[in-house]
Motif scaffolding. Structure first.
Motif, PDB file in Angstrom:
ATOM      1  N   PRO A   1      47.138  36.067  37.564  1.00 26.62           N
ATOM      2  CA  PRO A   1      46.865  35.991  39.002  1.00 26.62           C
ATOM      3  C   PRO A   1      46.288  34.574  39.460  1.00 26.62           C
ATOM      4  O   PRO A   1      45.873  33.986  38.419  1.00 26.62           O
TER       5      PRO A   1
ATOM      6  N   THR B   1      43.434  32.025  37.841  1.00 29.22           N
ATOM      7  CA  THR B   1      42.851  32.694  36.762  1.00 29.22           C
ATOM      8  C   THR B   1      42.467  31.470  35.695  1.00 29.22           C
ATOM      9  O   THR B   1      41.262  31.449  35.175  1.00 29.22           O
TER      10      THR B   1
ATOM     11  N   TYR C   1      44.273  42.557  30.901  1.00 28.24           N
ATOM     12  CA  TYR C   1      45.122  42.403  32.017  1.00 28.24           C
ATOM     13  C   TYR C   1      46.391  41.983  31.798  1.00 28.24           C
ATOM     14  O   TYR C   1      47.292  42.713  32.123  1.00 28.24           O
TER      15      TYR C   1
ATOM     16  N   SER D   1      49.194  49.149  38.743  1.00 33.12           N
ATOM     17  CA  SER D   1      49.337  48.497  39.834  1.00 33.12           C
ATOM     18  C   SER D   1      48.790  46.889  39.760  1.00 33.12           C
ATOM     19  O   SER D   1      47.639  46.666  39.260  1.00 33.12           O
ATOM     20  N   GLU D   2      49.773  46.069  39.789  1.00 34.10           N
ATOM     21  CA  GLU D   2      49.397  44.501  39.452  1.00 34.10           C
ATOM     22  C   GLU D   2      48.378  44.154  40.416  1.00 34.10           C
ATOM     23  O   GLU D   2      47.347  43.292  39.934  1.00 34.10           O
ATOM     24  N   GLU D   3      48.466  44.754  41.755  1.00 34.07           N
ATOM     25  CA  GLU D   3      47.268  43.954  42.569  1.00 34.07           C
ATOM     26  C   GLU D   3      46.131  44.738  42.117  1.00 34.07           C
ATOM     27  O   GLU D   3      44.926  43.789  42.391  1.00 34.07           O
ATOM     28  N   ARG D   4      45.891  45.867  41.673  1.00 33.63           N
ATOM     29  CA  ARG D   4      44.577  46.447  41.411  1.00 33.63           C
ATOM     30  C   ARG D   4      44.272  45.693  40.158  1.00 33.63           C
ATOM     31  O   ARG D   4      42.838  45.384  40.057  1.00 33.63           O
TER      32      ARG D   4
ATOM     33  N   ALA E   1      44.813  42.830  39.241  1.00 34.85           N
ATOM     34  CA  ALA E   1      44.327  41.500  39.400  1.00 34.85           C
ATOM     35  C   ALA E   1      42.963  41.277  40.017  1.00 34.85           C
ATOM     36  O   ALA E   1      42.118  40.502  39.722  1.00 34.85           O
ATOM     37  N   ALA E   2      42.823  42.317  40.955  1.00 33.45           N
ATOM     38  CA  ALA E   2      41.496  42.406  41.592  1.00 33.45           C
ATOM     39  C   ALA E   2      40.504  42.581  40.422  1.00 33.45           C
ATOM     40  O   ALA E   2      39.106  41.954  40.387  1.00 33.45           O
ATOM     41  N   GLU E   3      40.791  43.454  39.536  1.00 29.70           N
ATOM     42  CA  GLU E   3      39.759  43.798  38.438  1.00 29.70           C
ATOM     43  C   GLU E   3      39.520  42.645  37.556  1.00 29.70           C
ATOM     44  O   GLU E   3      38.388  42.348  37.297  1.00 29.70           O
TER      45      GLU E   3
END
Length: 200
Positions: free
Chosen positions: A88, A91, A144, A152-155, A157-159
């Motif tokens: 992301p 990072t 990651y 989910s890539e978005e989820r 990335a948020a983690e």
């Protein structure tokens, strides 16, 4: 200048110098025993040279844990930089910032303060720095990068962002706990000068 002084100090206490000194003393002993005459300084110097040449070398110093952790941190950054596209946005700067804070902590730990409390706390603080560099950061990044394609890539990335924020906060707390000896010495000197020159 201080580096040169350190080299001289290390040689003076080295095994090779001690062996050379033993040889030189043997030369002086031979002169006192009447075995050699006026040439005893040359003999003593020669025996020193022989002793220093054949004397055993000092064992190599074991690398400090702080140096090993600095190397691990540099390796971690080098390992993830080629994966820029897979991570992301933000990072790598976040990881670099955490690594810089940990390096600051390691630099300060290399110069443990004179206070017994700081010396006693140093191993625990070093263990926390090691955990950040060797466990937490690699685990977050590997989790990651190794996620399943269905995740989910978005989820994910948020983690990862949340995890890096937590690690950064822990690194900042650790840096706040480790005293900056140079800053403290400067403050002590300022207080002493104020006291001596009568300023509040």
């Amino acid at each position: 200048m201080s580096e040169r002084r350190g080299v001289v100090r290390r040689y003076l206490s080295s095994r090779k110098n001690i062996a050379g000194m033993a040889g030189a003393l043997a030369g002086v002993g031979l002169h006192l025993a009447g075995v050699i005459g006026d040439v005893w300084p040359v003999v003593a110097l020669g025996l020193y040279g022989v002793g220093a040449l054949v004397g055993p070398a000092d064992p190599a110093a074991a690398p400090r844990l702080t140096d090993a952790l600095r190397a691990d941190a540099a390796t971690l950054v080098t390992r993830i930089e080629p994966r820029l596209e897979a991570l992301p946005a933000g990072t790598i700067p976040a990881v670099r910032r955490i690594v810089e804070v940990v390096r600051l902590v390691l630099d300060r730990l290399d110069e443990v303060a004179d206070q017994p409390a700081d010396r006693a706390a140093a191993p625990e603080r070093l263990a926390l720095a090691a955990e950040i560099v060797r466990v937490d950061l690699p685990m977050c990044l590997d989790t990651y990068l190794g996620r399943a394609p269905s995740t989910s890539e978005e989820r994910a990335a948020a983690e990862l962002v949340a995890q890096l924020d937590l690690i950064a906060a822990a690194a900042d707390r650790l840096a706040a706990q480790v005293p900056d000896i140079h800053a403290e010495r400067a403050e002590d000197l300022t207080r002493e000068l104020r006291r001596r020159y009568g300023q509040p």
